[in-house]
Design a protein around this motif. Structure first.
Motif, PDB file in Angstrom:
ATOM      1  N   LEU A   1       0.958  -1.197   0.133  1.00  0.00           N
ATOM      2  CA  LEU A   1       0.013   0.182   0.104  1.00  0.00           C
ATOM      3  C   LEU A   1       0.969   1.123   0.182  1.00  0.00           C
ATOM      4  O   LEU A   1       0.534   2.164   0.567  1.00  0.00           O
ATOM      5  N   ALA A   2       2.025   1.250  -0.743  1.00  0.00           N
ATOM      6  CA  ALA A   2       2.742   2.062  -0.829  1.00  0.00           C
ATOM      7  C   ALA A   2       2.187   3.753  -1.160  1.00  0.00           C
ATOM      8  O   ALA A   2       1.474   3.761  -1.979  1.00  0.00           O
ATOM      9  N   LEU A   3       2.409   4.668  -0.291  1.00  0.00           N
ATOM     10  CA  LEU A   3       2.073   5.987  -0.595  1.00  0.00           C
ATOM     11  C   LEU A   3       3.094   6.753  -1.791  1.00  0.00           C
ATOM     12  O   LEU A   3       2.560   7.369  -2.456  1.00  0.00           O
ATOM     13  N   ALA A   4       4.123   6.085  -1.829  1.00  0.00           N
ATOM     14  CA  ALA A   4       4.863   6.551  -3.074  1.00  0.00           C
ATOM     15  C   ALA A   4       6.239   5.542  -3.090  1.00  0.00           C
ATOM     16  O   ALA A   4       6.333   4.793  -2.326  1.00  0.00           O
ATOM     17  N   GLU A   5       6.907   5.756  -4.344  1.00  0.00           N
ATOM     18  CA  GLU A   5       8.283   4.536  -4.289  1.00  0.00           C
ATOM     19  C   GLU A   5       9.040   4.939  -3.192  1.00  0.00           C
ATOM     20  O   GLU A   5       9.287   6.003  -2.808  1.00  0.00           O
ATOM     21  N   ALA A   6       9.353   3.680  -2.810  1.00  0.00           N
ATOM     22  CA  ALA A   6      10.374   3.618  -1.535  1.00  0.00           C
ATOM     23  C   ALA A   6      11.558   4.402  -1.866  1.00  0.00           C
ATOM     24  O   ALA A   6      12.258   3.931  -2.706  1.00  0.00           O
ATOM     25  N   PRO A   7      12.197   5.157  -1.073  1.00  0.00           N
ATOM     26  CA  PRO A   7      13.403   5.722  -1.188  1.00  0.00           C
ATOM     27  C   PRO A   7      14.474   4.712  -0.724  1.00  0.00           C
ATOM     28  O   PRO A   7      14.213   3.579  -0.216  1.00  0.00           O
ATOM     29  N   GLU A   8      15.568   5.128  -0.823  1.00  0.00           N
ATOM     30  CA  GLU A   8      16.843   4.490  -0.617  1.00  0.00           C
ATOM     31  C   GLU A   8      17.676   4.911   0.551  1.00  0.00           C
ATOM     32  O   GLU A   8      17.767   5.998   0.865  1.00  0.00           O
ATOM     33  N   PHE A   9      17.845   4.108   1.561  1.00  0.00           N
ATOM     34  CA  PHE A   9      18.587   4.596   2.644  1.00  0.00           C
ATOM     35  C   PHE A   9      19.706   3.552   2.907  1.00  0.00           C
ATOM     36  O   PHE A   9      20.150   2.699   2.268  1.00  0.00           O
ATOM     37  N   PHE A  10      20.144   3.931   4.243  1.00  0.00           N
ATOM     38  CA  PHE A  10      21.556   3.151   4.681  1.00  0.00           C
ATOM     39  C   PHE A  10      21.099   2.042   5.648  1.00  0.00           C
ATOM     40  O   PHE A  10      20.183   2.252   6.268  1.00  0.00           O
ATOM     41  N   THR A  11      21.956   1.028   5.788  1.00  0.00           N
ATOM     42  CA  THR A  11      21.527  -0.084   6.723  1.00  0.00           C
ATOM     43  C   THR A  11      21.943   0.249   8.044  1.00  0.00           C
ATOM     44  O   THR A  11      22.880   0.827   8.339  1.00  0.00           O
ATOM     45  N   GLN A  12      21.299   0.035   9.370  1.00  0.00           N
ATOM     46  CA  GLN A  12      21.603   0.082  10.436  1.00  0.00           C
ATOM     47  C   GLN A  12      22.020  -0.939  11.056  1.00  0.00           C
ATOM     48  O   GLN A  12      21.775  -2.358  10.692  1.00  0.00           O
ATOM     49  N   SER A  13      22.981  -0.868  12.032  1.00  0.00           N
ATOM     50  CA  SER A  13      23.464  -1.924  12.682  1.00  0.00           C
ATOM     51  C   SER A  13      22.465  -2.726  13.770  1.00  0.00           C
ATOM     52  O   SER A  13      21.462  -1.950  14.083  1.00  0.00           O
ATOM     53  N   SER A  14      22.814  -3.811  14.187  1.00  0.00           N
ATOM     54  CA  SER A  14      21.754  -4.349  15.223  1.00  0.00           C
ATOM     55  C   SER A  14      22.009  -3.740  16.291  1.00  0.00           C
ATOM     56  O   SER A  14      21.112  -3.311  17.278  1.00  0.00           O
ATOM     57  N   ALA A  15      23.144  -3.304  16.778  1.00  0.00           N
ATOM     58  CA  ALA A  15      23.282  -2.438  18.151  1.00  0.00           C
ATOM     59  C   ALA A  15      22.514  -1.112  18.072  1.00  0.00           C
ATOM     60  O   ALA A  15      21.808  -0.879  19.215  1.00  0.00           O
ATOM     61  N   ASN A  16      22.440  -0.606  16.779  1.00  0.00           N
ATOM     62  CA  ASN A  16      21.670   0.719  16.825  1.00  0.00           C
ATOM     63  C   ASN A  16      20.243   0.454  16.825  1.00  0.00           C
ATOM     64  O   ASN A  16      19.377   1.213  17.330  1.00  0.00           O
ATOM     65  N   LEU A  17      20.064  -0.420  16.356  1.00  0.00           N
ATOM     66  CA  LEU A  17      18.329  -0.993  16.385  1.00  0.00           C
ATOM     67  C   LEU A  17      17.935  -1.173  17.500  1.00  0.00           C
ATOM     68  O   LEU A  17      16.856  -0.853  18.203  1.00  0.00           O
ATOM     69  N   LEU A  18      18.860  -2.093  18.291  1.00  0.00           N
ATOM     70  CA  LEU A  18      18.332  -2.412  19.776  1.00  0.00           C
ATOM     71  C   LEU A  18      18.284  -1.166  20.603  1.00  0.00           C
ATOM     72  O   LEU A  18      17.412  -0.985  21.430  1.00  0.00           O
ATOM     73  N   TRP A  19      19.205  -0.230  20.466  1.00  0.00           N
ATOM     74  CA  TRP A  19      19.455   0.745  21.481  1.00  0.00           C
ATOM     75  C   TRP A  19      18.128   1.882  21.141  1.00  0.00           C
ATOM     76  O   TRP A  19      17.395   2.249  21.820  1.00  0.00           O
ATOM     77  N   THR A  20      17.836   1.770  19.677  1.00  0.00           N
ATOM     78  CA  THR A  20      16.713   2.658  19.540  1.00  0.00           C
ATOM     79  C   THR A  20      15.102   1.936  20.052  1.00  0.00           C
ATOM     80  O   THR A  20      14.309   2.815  20.381  1.00  0.00           O
ATOM     81  N   LEU A  21      15.012   0.628  20.040  1.00  0.00           N
ATOM     82  CA  LEU A  21      14.182   0.117  20.146  1.00  0.00           C
ATOM     83  C   LEU A  21      13.927   0.341  22.097  1.00  0.00           C
ATOM     84  O   LEU A  21      12.701   0.723  22.552  1.00  0.00           O
ATOM     85  N   ILE A  22      14.863   0.134  22.859  1.00  0.00           N
ATOM     86  CA  ILE A  22      14.875   0.288  24.090  1.00  0.00           C
ATOM     87  C   ILE A  22      14.608   1.775  24.519  1.00  0.00           C
ATOM     88  O   ILE A  22      13.644   1.998  25.464  1.00  0.00           O
TER      89      ILE A  22
END
Length: 455
Positions: free
Chosen positions: A25-46
């Motif tokens: 159900l895209a509102l627009a074509e998805a842009p391109e980004f950089f990958t996040q590390s697992s450590a960054n994802l975990l910290w952001t979630l916490i």
């Protein structure tokens, strides 16, 4: 496992996703980004989970500072700010805030979060980032609850919360933070100017505070708040210990709010926690001293609001100022919040039961502006006026802080006027005197202790 890659802290540009694929159900074509590390994802979630817990803090502060007959209603409003506001932000708000920029004003494209492929690191980071942003949206909306306490129709309040989360907050949020997702493609006009609001003194707190002031103005004071002579009467809250617990919870959650805004597990998170906590301490002391001087006693409720004032004020510059600068910003906010609460209550005669307009509105604006003075070389990437940086940054901060304040108050005033005309904003006098727990929800917050009198 996530692939590790170079990523930058939020002060430069938030690292985001790789290609999102083709959402259903895209509102627009998805842009391109950089990958996040697992450590960054975990910290952001916490960090997001810590900020979500701040909803409990707001609920306790507001319930404690108001009367027992409205405690259940306060809990319901704070619950619905998150439960109704998050889907609104999921479906509409996120795209307005982080979509491709349109003339610096709002996002015009985005992507449907529901269509992300969660088997990929990209999709997992996308949803994590949305969750982190959603709890900020809920915070801005829930600030309004306290200022409208004890006399607002519940159904009308829910609609106002939806509008704030879906439209008002995301649009001004785009001005300052749109580049955190798409980089330059998403940069709003304040971001293009170099405006600094690291974790939301203005984007989140000031906006909510000025909407709250507008709502309280339209709504009018509680019955009995002002006597025949026009003088303000105190309507004490039913539980200062409950309010105090709420402040401690908010202080705890703020360590997700500010350090979490790096969205990266870098060494900065410890430094930001230091500036955050020092400002809270200084705000507490400043408000206590000011209250002691004005009232002859170290008033507990004013001191608690001073803690929050220091936290709100440091949120913009927590990654840009030195520890000494954080102490100064917190102290200024603590000293200012007490006379501000009195001015709004006694001079403007706007009934804000919890002081949200002063704590979040004024102190959020003030803290944002103070970055222009206290941004310190060697701590952040900017230099304020007190360190020889010139007036450029200060003027940018003033422009951004006042723009968001004006947007919040203006939109809030229009919103509550329209809702009042269409749905009715205020409960009847009889319902207000009986308490909203009974009249709006058919139950008691404290069974057997319901009070049916206002005096």
């Amino acid at each position: 496992m996530f692939a590790y890659s170079i990523c930058w802290p939020r002060r430069a540009m938030l690292a985001g996703l790789v290609v999102l694929g083709t959402p259903a159900l895209a509102l627009a074509e998805a842009p391109e980004f950089f990958t996040q590390s697992s450590a960054n994802l975990l910290w952001t979630l916490i960090a997001a989970i810590l900020v979500m817990f701040m909803q409990a803090g707001f609920a306790m502060v507001e319930a404690g500072f108001t009367r027992a007959k409205n405690a259940g209603n306060i809990i319901m409003k704070n619950l619905l700010d998150f439960a109704a506001g998050s889907p609104a932000y999921f479906l509409v708000g996120f795209a307005l805030m982080f979509g491709a920029d349109a003339a610096g004003v709002f996002g015009t494209s985005g992507f449907a979060l529901a269509g992300l492929d969660t088997t990929t690191p990209e999709g997992q980071w996308g949803l994590t980032f949305w969750f982190f942003q959603s709890v900020f949206a809920a915070t801005s909306a829930t600030i309004v609850s306290g200022a409208l306490a004890e006399r607002t129709q519940f159904r009308t309040y829910i609609v106002s919360s939806l509008v704030i989360s879906a439209l008002i907050y995301p649009i001004s949020g785009h001005w300052a933070w749109g580049n955190l997702w798409l980089g330059d493609e998403g940069a709003g006009w304040l971001a293009q100017m170099g405006f600094i609001d690291f974790a939301g003194s203005s984007v989140v707190h000031s906006l909510g505070g000025w909407i709250a002031l507008a709502g309280a103005l339209v709504l009018g004071p509680r019955i009995g708040k002002y006597g025949p002579d026009g003088k303000a009467r105190a309507i004490p809250g039913h539980s200062i210990p409950l309010a105090g617990l709420g402040v401690f919870i908010l202080w705890f959650g703020w360590f997700g709010f500010n350090p979490g805004s790096t969205t990266a597990a870098t060494g900065d998170i410890g430094f930001i926690a230091v500036t955050t906590s020092l400002a809270a301490c200084a705000g507490t002391l400043g408000a206590m001293i000011m209250a002691w001087m004005r009232f002859g006693k170290p008033d507990t409720s004013m001191t608690l609001n001073g803690t929050l004032a220091g936290l709100v004020a440091i949120t913009a510059g927590c990654a840009e100022v030195s520890p000494m600068g954080a102490l100064a910003i917190g102290a200024i906010a603590g000293l200012v919040v007490v006379p501000s609460i009195e001015f709004i209550d006694k001079t403007l005669k706007i009934d804000d039961p919890v002081g949200a307009s002063s704590v979040h509105g004024l102190c959020g604006t003030l803290g944002t502006i103070l970055v222009g003075f206290f941004a310190a070389p060697g701590f952040g990437s900017n230099t304020g006026l007190l360190y020889g940086g010139g007036a450029g940054l200060l003027l940018t901060q003033i422009t951004g802080a006042l723009a968001i304040a004006a947007w919040g108050f203006g939109c809030g005033f229009i919103l509550f006027k329209v809702l009042d005309a269409l749905m009715g904003l205020r409960v009847s006098a009889e319902e207000e005197l009986k308490g909203l727990d009974i009249t709006e929800h058919g139950m008691e917050g404290y069974n057997g202790f319901q009070i049916f009198a206002n005096e």
